[in-house]
Design a protein around this motif. Structure first.
Motif, mmCIF file in Angstrom:
data_model
loop_
_atom_site.group_PDB
_atom_site.id
_atom_site.type_symbol
_atom_site.label_atom_id
_atom_site.label_comp_id
_atom_site.label_asym_id
_atom_site.label_seq_id
_atom_site.Cartn_x
_atom_site.Cartn_y
_atom_site.Cartn_z
ATOM 1 N N UNK A 285 -13.349 -26.005 -13.546
ATOM 2 C CA UNK A 285 -13.565 -26.934 -14.651
ATOM 3 C C UNK A 285 -14.822 -26.548 -15.426
ATOM 4 N N UNK A 286 -14.739 -26.631 -16.744
ATOM 5 C CA UNK A 286 -15.849 -26.258 -17.604
ATOM 6 C C UNK A 286 -15.783 -24.832 -18.113
ATOM 7 N N UNK A 287 -14.868 -24.045 -17.575
ATOM 8 C CA UNK A 287 -14.751 -22.640 -17.961
ATOM 9 C C UNK A 287 -13.954 -22.509 -19.256
ATOM 10 N N UNK A 288 -14.364 -21.620 -20.164
ATOM 11 C CA UNK A 288 -13.581 -21.417 -21.394
ATOM 12 C C UNK A 288 -12.307 -20.633 -21.114
ATOM 13 N N UNK A 289 -11.288 -20.854 -21.924
ATOM 14 C CA UNK A 289 -10.028 -20.146 -21.797
ATOM 15 C C UNK A 289 -9.381 -20.041 -23.176
ATOM 16 N N UNK A 290 -8.638 -18.984 -23.373
ATOM 17 C CA UNK A 290 -7.828 -18.840 -24.581
ATOM 18 C C UNK A 290 -6.545 -18.130 -24.198
ATOM 19 N N UNK A 291 -5.580 -18.128 -25.093
ATOM 20 C CA UNK A 291 -4.327 -17.427 -24.816
ATOM 21 C C UNK A 291 -4.190 -16.246 -25.765
ATOM 22 N N UNK A 292 -3.586 -15.186 -25.251
ATOM 23 C CA UNK A 292 -3.540 -13.935 -25.991
ATOM 24 C C UNK A 292 -2.118 -13.378 -26.037
ATOM 25 N N UNK A 293 -1.909 -12.535 -27.030
ATOM 26 C CA UNK A 293 -0.625 -11.852 -27.197
ATOM 27 C C UNK A 293 -0.851 -10.359 -27.006
ATOM 28 N N UNK A 294 0.071 -9.707 -26.315
ATOM 29 C CA UNK A 294 -0.028 -8.255 -26.141
ATOM 30 C C UNK A 294 1.139 -7.586 -26.849
ATOM 31 N N UNK A 295 0.825 -6.751 -27.860
ATOM 32 C CA UNK A 295 1.845 -5.948 -28.517
ATOM 33 C C UNK A 295 1.202 -4.681 -29.065
ATOM 34 N N UNK A 296 2.011 -3.758 -29.489
ATOM 35 C CA UNK A 296 1.516 -2.453 -29.924
ATOM 36 C C UNK A 296 0.583 -2.569 -31.131
ATOM 37 N N UNK A 297 0.955 -3.364 -32.098
ATOM 38 C CA UNK A 297 0.154 -3.479 -33.311
ATOM 39 C C UNK A 297 -1.246 -4.009 -33.006
ATOM 40 N N UNK A 298 -1.327 -5.036 -32.169
ATOM 41 C CA UNK A 298 -2.621 -5.615 -31.824
ATOM 42 C C UNK A 298 -3.480 -4.614 -31.063
ATOM 43 N N UNK A 299 -2.854 -3.902 -30.115
ATOM 44 C CA UNK A 299 -3.598 -2.940 -29.311
ATOM 45 C C UNK A 299 -4.110 -1.781 -30.162
ATOM 46 N N UNK A 300 -3.308 -1.299 -31.081
ATOM 47 C CA UNK A 300 -3.736 -0.206 -31.961
ATOM 48 C C UNK A 300 -4.895 -0.644 -32.844
ATOM 49 N N UNK A 301 -4.791 -1.844 -33.405
ATOM 50 C CA UNK A 301 -5.855 -2.335 -34.282
ATOM 51 C C UNK A 301 -7.166 -2.471 -33.528
ATOM 52 N N UNK A 302 -7.104 -2.984 -32.294
ATOM 53 C CA UNK A 302 -8.332 -3.157 -31.531
ATOM 54 C C UNK A 302 -8.921 -1.813 -31.126
ATOM 55 N N UNK A 303 -8.064 -0.846 -30.788
ATOM 56 C CA UNK A 303 -8.581 0.461 -30.396
ATOM 57 C C UNK A 303 -9.238 1.163 -31.582
ATOM 58 N N UNK A 304 -8.650 1.076 -32.735
ATOM 59 C CA UNK A 304 -9.258 1.695 -33.915
ATOM 60 C C UNK A 304 -10.608 1.052 -34.228
ATOM 61 N N UNK A 305 -10.693 -0.251 -34.044
ATOM 62 C CA UNK A 305 -11.965 -0.942 -34.274
ATOM 63 C C UNK A 305 -13.011 -0.493 -33.264
ATOM 64 N N UNK A 306 -12.618 -0.338 -31.994
ATOM 65 C CA UNK A 306 -13.553 0.137 -30.974
ATOM 66 C C UNK A 306 -14.047 1.540 -31.300
ATOM 67 N N UNK A 307 -13.130 2.418 -31.687
ATOM 68 C CA UNK A 307 -13.500 3.803 -31.986
ATOM 69 C C UNK A 307 -14.415 3.878 -33.207
ATOM 70 N N UNK A 308 -14.151 3.040 -34.204
ATOM 71 C CA UNK A 308 -15.010 3.036 -35.394
ATOM 72 C C UNK A 308 -16.417 2.580 -35.039
#
Length: 377
Positions: A285-308
């Motif tokens: 109790x008291x811990x933050x939580x969120x829900x996420x989606x996993x798909x190719x488009x999201x993963x590619x966008x995040x990886x490009x952002x990390x690399x940049x």
């Protein structure tokens, strides 16, 4: 890329005959004069031959110290080998006192202190490349203990195998080990930069767990956990919760993270009668939580952002790289070698080695569905 012209020569080969694969990698490496640390990653199709492979690598290269492990796949510059017998190797020329291997630890840090305590006292460690056995009863706690015991920023991952869980660790004598965590410490004089890419994208706001037992979330924001979950994932998915498997995950934000990092954990059960959600992690109790989606488009966008972001921090061309990615990424998510191609686009034809893990290590935590890139500068 011609490995023999690289500052960190690397090579890879595939095939069921370990001797032929090792020979091909040795030929691809070419001369390794002056190199004093080797990295070797095997797919599980060659795991049973790990000891023989390492002995051959040591004998023919003259490099005494090797580290590595087994994955479902391995990667190298511009390519990956997934779900087939294969190996990748990379040699590095580092300051003689710039690194120190540490033996397998299972909880007690005494073996590490005996092996590297004096070295740590003299140099300190800025980074540790760690390979961990997923069969360890509490590998997440083991990773935290390693971070605290060495003071290092950890990178690496859990071995992934359908056969032997071999970890390569040679320090004077050839050895293949398992059962805990092993790897190599790097002194602050070895310049590195690391980046973490998430495989998921948040689909709702960050909320607060208001009632929980063990790994079961009973309430979120004072309401039924399932009610909030359905609200966040949208009406279409909420109508048929069978569709969320492998697509929707729980995200546990990391307190104090300045990059918005969160731990992705599987949904393991939904109780529609009581309105509860069970996830693959203890919560409170008291811990933050969120829900996420996993798909190719999201993963590619995040990886490009990390690399940049990583490219902005790196002022000189990298000499070499180690990339650890989740087995749930790779071809199953991207449909090919897109991860390696994106690294190549960002940093060019740099020597690279790595493996596909059953859990990824960054800083002092275990992640899932992520990629961890380490650049040697």
């Amino acid at each position: 890329m011609d490995a023999r012209n690289a500052r960190f020569p690397c090579a890879a080969a595939s095939g069921a005959d370990w001797e032929a694969v090792t020979r091909a990698c040795l030929d691809g490496l070419g001369p390794v004069e002056g190199c004093n640390l080797g990295f070797v990653y095997l797919t599980d199709g060659l795991a049973g031959d790990a000891a023989a492979i390492v002995a051959r690598l040591r004998a023919e290269t003259g490099i005494r110290d090797w580290v590595g492990t087994v994955g479902i796949g391995v990667c190298t510059t511009g390519a990956m080998h997934f779900d087939e017998p294969a190996m990748t190797v990379m040699a590095a020329r580092l300051p003689e006192d710039g690194f120190r291997l540490f033996p397998t630890v299972t909880g007690d840090m005494e073996p590490l202190r005996q092996a590297a305590g004096g070295w740590l006292d003299r140099h300190g460690a800025s980074l540790a490349l760690v390979h961990c056995d997923p069969r360890h009863p509490d590998f997440a706690d083991l990773v935290r203990s390693l971070s605290e015991g060495t003071g290092a920023f950890l990178v690496g991952g859990l071995s992934a195998s359908r056969s032997a869980y071999a970890q390569v660790l040679t320090d004077g004598e050839a050895a293949v080990t398992d059962g805990g965590a092993s790897g190599v410490l790097f002194a602050p004089g070895v310049e590195v930069a690391t980046g973490l890419t998430q495989g998921c994208t948040p689909i709702g706001p960050t909320r607060t767990i208001t009632a929980a037992e063990e790994n079961v979330i009973l309430e979120i924001d004072g309401r039924s956990a399932l009610e909030v979950f359905k609200e966040d994932i949208g009406e279409l998915l909420a109508r048929d919760l069978r569709r969320v498997s492998g697509y929707i995950f729980a995200g546990l934000p990391i307190p104090g993270s300045d990059t918005g990092d969160y731990l992705v954990r599987d949904l393991v059960a939904i109780d529609p009668h009581n309105g509860w959600l069970a996830i693959a992690e203890r919560v409170e109790s008291g811990q933050p939580v969120l829900f996420t989606r996993r798909d190719q488009q999201s993963a590619e966008a995040d990886m490009r952002a990390m690399l940049a972001g990583l490219k902005k921090r790196v002022k000189t061309p990298p000499k070499g790289a180690v990339y650890v990615s989740c087995i749930a990424r790779g071809p199953s998510l991207f449909g090919g070698d897109a991860e390696i191609a994106m690294i190549r686009e960002a940093f060019g034809d740099i020597p690279l080695t790595g493996f596909f893990a059953s859990g990824e290590i960054s800083h002092h935590r275990m992640y899932g569905y992520t990629g961890v890139l380490t650049l040697f500068l």
